[in-house]
Design a protein around this motif. Structure first.
Motif, PDB file in Angstrom:
ATOM      1  N   PHE A  96       0.629  -1.123   0.001  1.00 19.97           N
ATOM      2  CA  PHE A  96       0.011   0.112  -0.046  1.00 19.97           C
ATOM      3  C   PHE A  96       0.896   1.150   0.083  1.00 19.97           C
ATOM      4  O   PHE A  96       1.564   1.544   1.028  1.00 19.97           O
ATOM      5  N   TYR A  97       0.779   2.008  -0.962  1.00 16.85           N
ATOM      6  CA  TYR A  97       1.723   3.321  -1.193  1.00 16.85           C
ATOM      7  C   TYR A  97       0.790   4.190  -1.950  1.00 16.85           C
ATOM      8  O   TYR A  97       0.149   3.916  -2.948  1.00 16.85           O
ATOM      9  N   ASN A  98       0.877   5.511  -1.653  1.00 18.24           N
ATOM     10  CA  ASN A  98       0.135   6.682  -2.111  1.00 18.24           C
ATOM     11  C   ASN A  98      -1.319   6.093  -2.361  1.00 18.24           C
ATOM     12  O   ASN A  98      -1.987   6.452  -3.358  1.00 18.24           O
ATOM     13  N   PHE A  99      -1.883   5.624  -1.296  1.00 22.11           N
ATOM     14  CA  PHE A  99      -3.232   5.453  -1.063  1.00 22.11           C
ATOM     15  C   PHE A  99      -4.089   4.313  -1.881  1.00 22.11           C
ATOM     16  O   PHE A  99      -4.916   4.503  -1.837  1.00 22.11           O
ATOM     17  N   THR A 100      -2.947   3.802  -2.282  1.00 22.35           N
ATOM     18  CA  THR A 100      -3.610   2.514  -3.388  1.00 22.35           C
ATOM     19  C   THR A 100      -2.602   1.246  -3.139  1.00 22.35           C
ATOM     20  O   THR A 100      -1.399   1.313  -3.092  1.00 22.35           O
TER      21      THR A 100
END
Length: 242
Positions: A159-163
């Motif tokens: 999970f990175y940059n809200f996705t």
């Protein structure tokens, strides 16, 4: 390649058309800024401890007596030999802003998982003055989704940059910026985070290049950037692109 060469009158017409778009972008930026300020907050209940040159400090301590805190998630892992080139590029723009930020009730701190001695050595190499602390041994970087364990990278998604994203597109450390507020009761709230190219507007050099005749002149995002003490060495190396 050279752009089309026209008369001054034709240039003025094209410039006025571009100005309309620039004004539209400015109004959109103002709208985005207003929406950012209107974002809801999340209370930080977890106790985080950071290693600093002045000893161990909590997240609330990092505010240094101010009510607002900006934390730059600087990519420097425990086993890294040097800081991320892109993070270093952004950080070259920080020291001059510090008096202005501090006067406006904002504290800036860089946080990395590298041990404090490794941070101090790289900070000295780069000649920076801004506060930089270690979250080594803390969950802070993992909770704010900028560090990933081998177990994380072994999963189908991280999970990175809200996705969710493919682990192959991730690293054990990734960049970001997080904002926090501390009220009079000492409560701390997470107000904002931004990742990937989100903090790009903090890099004044890019904004200047966007106005130069060749722009950023890059083949991929910031591929031209070097640590500021490596440009002469890079210039001596053969290049097929620049």
């Amino acid at each position: 390649m050279q752009n089309e060469v026209v008369s001054r009158e034709e240039w003025l017409e094209a410039r006025r058309a571009l100005l309309a778009k620039e004004k539209e972008a400015t109004r959109l930026r103002d709208s985005v800024n207003a929406a950012r300020l209107a974002m809801p907050w999340v209370k930080v209940d977890k106790d985080y401890v950071f290693e600093t040159p002045d000893g161990r400090k909590s997240l609330a301590d990092l505010f240094d007596g101010r009510s607002q805190l900006l934390i730059y998630h600087f990519m420097l892992g425990p086993d890294w030999d040097a800081g991320c080139t892109g993070c270093s590029f952004l950080s070259d723009h920080v020291d001059g802003a510090l008096p202005h930020l501090n006067h406006h009730d904002v504290t800036w701190v860089a946080v990395s998982r590298a041990p404090l001695d490794k941070i101090a050595a790289y900070k000295q190499r780069m000649g920076w003055q801004f506060p930089w602390v270690s979250s080594f041994g803390s969950d802070f970087n993992f909770d704010y989704h900028v560090s990933f364990s081998p177990e994380d990278l072994a999963k189908d998604k991280v999970f990175y940059n809200f996705t969710p994203m493919q682990p192959a597109d991730a690293n054990d450390e990734l960049p970001g910026l997080s904002a926090f507020y501390r009220n009079d009761k000492g409560e701390v709230f997470h107000t904002y985070s931004s990742y990937a190219r989100g903090p790009e507007e903090l890099i004044g050099t890019l904004m200047m290049l966007d106005r130069a005749p060749k722009g950023r002149n890059e083949d991929s995002t910031m591929n031209f950037v070097r640590r500021h003490d490596e440009y002469e060495e890079a210039a001596k190396a053969p290049s097929c692109c620049h």
